[in-house]
Design an enzyme around this catalytic site. Structure first.
Site, PDB file in Angstrom:
ATOM      1  N   GLY A   1      99.694 -44.079 126.750  1.00  0.00           N
ATOM      2  CA  GLY A   1     100.017 -43.579 125.535  1.00  0.00           C
ATOM      3  C   GLY A   1      99.690 -41.932 125.516  1.00  0.00           C
ATOM      4  O   GLY A   1      99.620 -41.536 124.392  1.00  0.00           O
TER       5      GLY A   1
ATOM      6  N   ASP B   1     104.953 -50.617 129.495  1.00  0.00           N
ATOM      7  CA  ASP B   1     104.496 -50.936 128.234  1.00  0.00           C
ATOM      8  C   ASP B   1     103.140 -51.841 128.510  1.00  0.00           C
ATOM      9  O   ASP B   1     103.111 -52.581 129.589  1.00  0.00           O
ATOM     10  CB  ASP B   1     105.471 -52.192 128.071  1.00  0.00           C
ATOM     11  CG  ASP B   1     105.320 -52.982 126.740  1.00  0.00           C
ATOM     12  OD1 ASP B   1     103.966 -53.070 126.314  1.00  0.00           O
ATOM     13  OD2 ASP B   1     106.209 -53.615 126.154  1.00  0.00           O
ATOM     14  N   VAL B   2     102.222 -51.318 127.938  1.00  0.00           N
ATOM     15  CA  VAL B   2     100.671 -51.814 128.286  1.00  0.00           C
ATOM     16  C   VAL B   2     100.714 -53.223 127.883  1.00  0.00           C
ATOM     17  O   VAL B   2      99.311 -53.747 128.258  1.00  0.00           O
ATOM     18  CB  VAL B   2      99.525 -51.013 127.543  1.00  0.00           C
ATOM     19  CG1 VAL B   2      99.656 -49.405 127.972  1.00  0.00           C
ATOM     20  CG2 VAL B   2      99.751 -51.023 126.023  1.00  0.00           C
TER      21      VAL B   2
ATOM     22  N   ASN C   1      94.353 -45.370 126.410  1.00  0.00           N
ATOM     23  CA  ASN C   1      94.333 -44.656 124.979  1.00  0.00           C
ATOM     24  C   ASN C   1      95.644 -45.442 124.188  1.00  0.00           C
ATOM     25  O   ASN C   1      95.320 -45.476 122.939  1.00  0.00           O
ATOM     26  CB  ASN C   1      94.769 -43.469 125.259  1.00  0.00           C
ATOM     27  CG  ASN C   1      95.194 -42.687 124.005  1.00  0.00           C
ATOM     28  OD1 ASN C   1      94.511 -42.455 123.077  1.00  0.00           O
ATOM     29  ND2 ASN C   1      96.515 -42.477 123.994  1.00  0.00           N
TER      30      ASN C   1
ATOM     31  N   SER D   1      87.720 -46.788 118.149  1.00  0.00           N
ATOM     32  CA  SER D   1      87.845 -46.033 116.957  1.00  0.00           C
ATOM     33  C   SER D   1      86.745 -46.398 115.975  1.00  0.00           C
ATOM     34  O   SER D   1      86.088 -47.126 116.099  1.00  0.00           O
ATOM     35  CB  SER D   1      89.060 -46.494 116.093  1.00  0.00           C
ATOM     36  OG  SER D   1      89.193 -46.101 114.858  1.00  0.00           O
TER      37      SER D   1
ATOM     38  N   TYR E   1      93.102 -54.290 112.972  1.00  0.00           N
ATOM     39  CA  TYR E   1      92.831 -53.057 113.592  1.00  0.00           C
ATOM     40  C   TYR E   1      91.369 -52.829 114.028  1.00  0.00           C
ATOM     41  O   TYR E   1      91.011 -52.555 115.116  1.00  0.00           O
ATOM     42  CB  TYR E   1      93.400 -51.945 112.786  1.00  0.00           C
ATOM     43  CG  TYR E   1      93.231 -50.441 113.863  1.00  0.00           C
ATOM     44  CD1 TYR E   1      94.014 -50.162 114.869  1.00  0.00           C
ATOM     45  CD2 TYR E   1      92.436 -49.582 113.234  1.00  0.00           C
ATOM     46  CE1 TYR E   1      93.956 -48.919 115.660  1.00  0.00           C
ATOM     47  CE2 TYR E   1      92.051 -48.320 114.175  1.00  0.00           C
ATOM     48  CZ  TYR E   1      92.977 -48.073 115.133  1.00  0.00           C
ATOM     49  OH  TYR E   1      92.696 -46.786 115.893  1.00  0.00           O
TER      50      TYR E   1
HETATM   51  P1  NAD Z   1      99.991 -42.056 118.308  1.00  0.00           P
HETATM   52  O1  NAD Z   1     100.906 -43.182 117.591  1.00  0.00           O
HETATM   53  O2  NAD Z   1     100.090 -40.763 117.886  1.00  0.00           O
HETATM   54  O3  NAD Z   1     100.395 -42.444 119.691  1.00  0.00           O
HETATM   55  C1  NAD Z   1     100.100 -43.628 120.377  1.00  0.00           C
HETATM   56  C2  NAD Z   1     100.925 -43.472 121.779  1.00  0.00           C
HETATM   57  O4  NAD Z   1     100.771 -44.969 122.422  1.00  0.00           O
HETATM   58  C3  NAD Z   1     102.418 -43.325 121.830  1.00  0.00           C
HETATM   59  O5  NAD Z   1     102.786 -42.299 122.509  1.00  0.00           O
HETATM   60  C4  NAD Z   1     102.805 -44.744 121.758  1.00  0.00           C
HETATM   61  O6  NAD Z   1     104.351 -44.599 122.382  1.00  0.00           O
HETATM   62  C5  NAD Z   1     101.936 -44.989 122.896  1.00  0.00           C
HETATM   63  N1  NAD Z   1     102.248 -46.744 123.002  1.00  0.00           N
HETATM   64  C6  NAD Z   1     102.179 -47.491 121.819  1.00  0.00           C
HETATM   65  N2  NAD Z   1     102.267 -48.886 122.337  1.00  0.00           N
HETATM   66  C7  NAD Z   1     102.498 -48.698 123.385  1.00  0.00           C
HETATM   67  C8  NAD Z   1     102.883 -49.846 124.514  1.00  0.00           C
HETATM   68  N3  NAD Z   1     103.019 -51.144 124.206  1.00  0.00           N
HETATM   69  N4  NAD Z   1     102.817 -49.265 125.866  1.00  0.00           N
HETATM   70  C9  NAD Z   1     102.844 -47.993 126.192  1.00  0.00           C
HETATM   71  N5  NAD Z   1     102.413 -47.111 125.137  1.00  0.00           N
HETATM   72  C10 NAD Z   1     102.284 -47.460 123.855  1.00  0.00           C
HETATM   73  O7  NAD Z   1      98.501 -42.349 117.996  1.00  0.00           O
HETATM   74  P2  NAD Z   1      97.101 -41.611 118.336  1.00  0.00           P
HETATM   75  O8  NAD Z   1      96.530 -40.951 117.075  1.00  0.00           O
HETATM   76  O9  NAD Z   1      97.561 -40.346 119.369  1.00  0.00           O
HETATM   77  O10 NAD Z   1      96.423 -42.726 118.866  1.00  0.00           O
HETATM   78  C11 NAD Z   1      95.887 -42.779 120.272  1.00  0.00           C
HETATM   79  C12 NAD Z   1      94.710 -43.920 120.291  1.00  0.00           C
HETATM   80  O11 NAD Z   1      93.577 -43.302 119.307  1.00  0.00           O
HETATM   81  C13 NAD Z   1      95.010 -45.138 119.543  1.00  0.00           C
HETATM   82  O12 NAD Z   1      94.497 -46.375 120.562  1.00  0.00           O
HETATM   83  C14 NAD Z   1      94.450 -45.191 118.297  1.00  0.00           C
HETATM   84  O13 NAD Z   1      94.134 -46.451 118.000  1.00  0.00           O
HETATM   85  C15 NAD Z   1      93.253 -44.291 118.527  1.00  0.00           C
HETATM   86  N6  NAD Z   1      92.724 -43.805 117.396  1.00  0.00           N
HETATM   87  C16 NAD Z   1      93.303 -42.879 116.570  1.00  0.00           C
HETATM   88  C17 NAD Z   1      92.729 -42.190 115.589  1.00  0.00           C
HETATM   89  C18 NAD Z   1      93.553 -41.260 114.586  1.00  0.00           C
HETATM   90  O14 NAD Z   1      93.029 -40.917 113.532  1.00  0.00           O
HETATM   91  N7  NAD Z   1      94.736 -40.917 114.883  1.00  0.00           N
HETATM   92  C19 NAD Z   1      91.360 -42.492 115.220  1.00  0.00           C
HETATM   93  C20 NAD Z   1      90.926 -43.424 115.825  1.00  0.00           C
HETATM   94  C21 NAD Z   1      91.246 -43.999 117.163  1.00  0.00           C
END
Ligand code: NAD
Length: 264
Positions: free
Chosen positions: A12, A62-63, A89, A143, A156
């Site tokens: 990701g 694809d994870v 991630n 998270s 989630y």
């Molecule tokens: P984002 O949506 O901007 O990025 C997520 C990335 O994961 C994207 O590039 C997407 O293409 C990729 N992805 C999704 N499904 C996938 C799959 N099946 N295979 C491969 N890649 C895949 O989100 P983000 O905010 O950067 O979040 C990243 C991580 O941080 C996630 O695990 C999210 O749950 C966690 N998180 C985010 C926040 C926040 O406030 N943004 C807070 C806590 C935790």
């Protein structure tokens, strides 16, 4: 240069938090493979890594598919020589609950597959290699939503507590092999993830009716973050660098909240 000579994989990593982790690790000297569904965006991040003087690969993966991890790890060993660090991630939000009866089976299936089972697939595939090398760093992105028992996104929230629990189980299993397994619990970041979540909250009416997504986000930051500021991908990236570095060699089985004090 805390990661000089190291090779990291970040799932990701094409955007948001993953991109932040990639760039912080590259600045500290690591070569990086970015594994994402969005391979074109991943290639742009790979170019940013190369501009920092490091090697980089963008790999479509694809994870939720174990075979993609097998192929990814073989490719990284071939192209970058080895694997030292794995950052799990990639993750997705679930549709709003609030109350939980609004959710349907598919909401649970999606986050279970992308957020939790993916980490099992990745770690099952990498563990024998790390055990044989008697070294390896695994960092799982959880998270605050796990710890906070969030009624906004029940599937989630449960999935992210699952990530923390599984992190600790793996840390116990792998400790004697010199492998560190930790989680980072990010707070609240203005990535695509939160932009889409805030949009849904604004459209859902209630206390957020009439607000823009950014206003919804800022009202959440003010309501829940004691330090009254949003977190950034770099905040998470520097925490990941620390956990991946030799400075954290005695840190394992931890869930590090990088959240401006939300969970304390
Ligand atoms: P984002 O949506 O901007 O990025 C997520 C990335 O994961 C994207 O590039 C997407 O293409 C990729 N992805 C999704 N499904 C996938 C799959 N099946 N295979 C491969 N890649 C895949 O989100 P983000 O905010 O950067 O979040 C990243 C991580 O941080 C996630 O695990 C999210 O749950 C966690 N998180 C985010 C926040 C926040 O406030 N943004 C807070 C806590 C935790």
């Amino acid at each position: 240069m805390r990661l000089a000579g190291k090779v990291a994989i970040v799932t990701g990593g094409a955007q948001g938090i993953g991109r932040g982790i990639v760039l912080c690790m590259a600045k500290e000297g690591a070569d990086i493979a970015i594994a994402d569904l969005k391979v074109e965006e991943a290639a742009k991040v790979a170019d940013e890594v190369k501009a920092l003087g490091r090697k980089a690969l963008a790999v479509k993966a694809d994870v939720t598919k174990p075979a993609d991890f097998e192929a990814l790890f073989e490719m990284v060993k071939k192209e970058l020589g080895k694997i030292d660090i794995l950052v799990n991630n990639a993750g997705v939000a679930s549709r709003p609950g609030n109350p939980f009866t609004n959710n349907v089976e598919q909401d649970w299936d999606l986050v279970w597959a992308v957020n939790v089972k993916s980490i099992f697939f990745a770690c099952k595939a990498i563990a024998p290699y790390f055990i044989q090398r008697k070294a390896g760093k695994i960092i799982n992105i959880a998270s605050i939503a796990g710890t906070m028992n969030s009624p906004n996104m029940p599937p989630y929230s449960v999935s992210k507590m699952g990530v923390v629990t599984f992190t600790k189980i793996m840390a116990k299993d792998l400790a004697a092999h010199g492998i560190n397994v930790n989680a980072i619990c990010p707070g609240i970041l203005w990535t695509a993830f939160w932009q889409e979540t805030a949009d849904r909250m604004a459209k859902g009416g209630g206390q957020y009716a009439g607000m823009t997504p950014r206003q919804v986000f800022e009202s959440r930051v003010n309501a829940i973050v004691p330090m009254k500021r949003e977190q950034t991908p770099e905040d998470i990236g520097w925490a990941a660098v620390f956990l991946a570095s030799d400075q954290a060699r005695s840190v394992t089985g931890q869930a590090l909240h990088v959240d401006g004090g939300v969970v304390m």
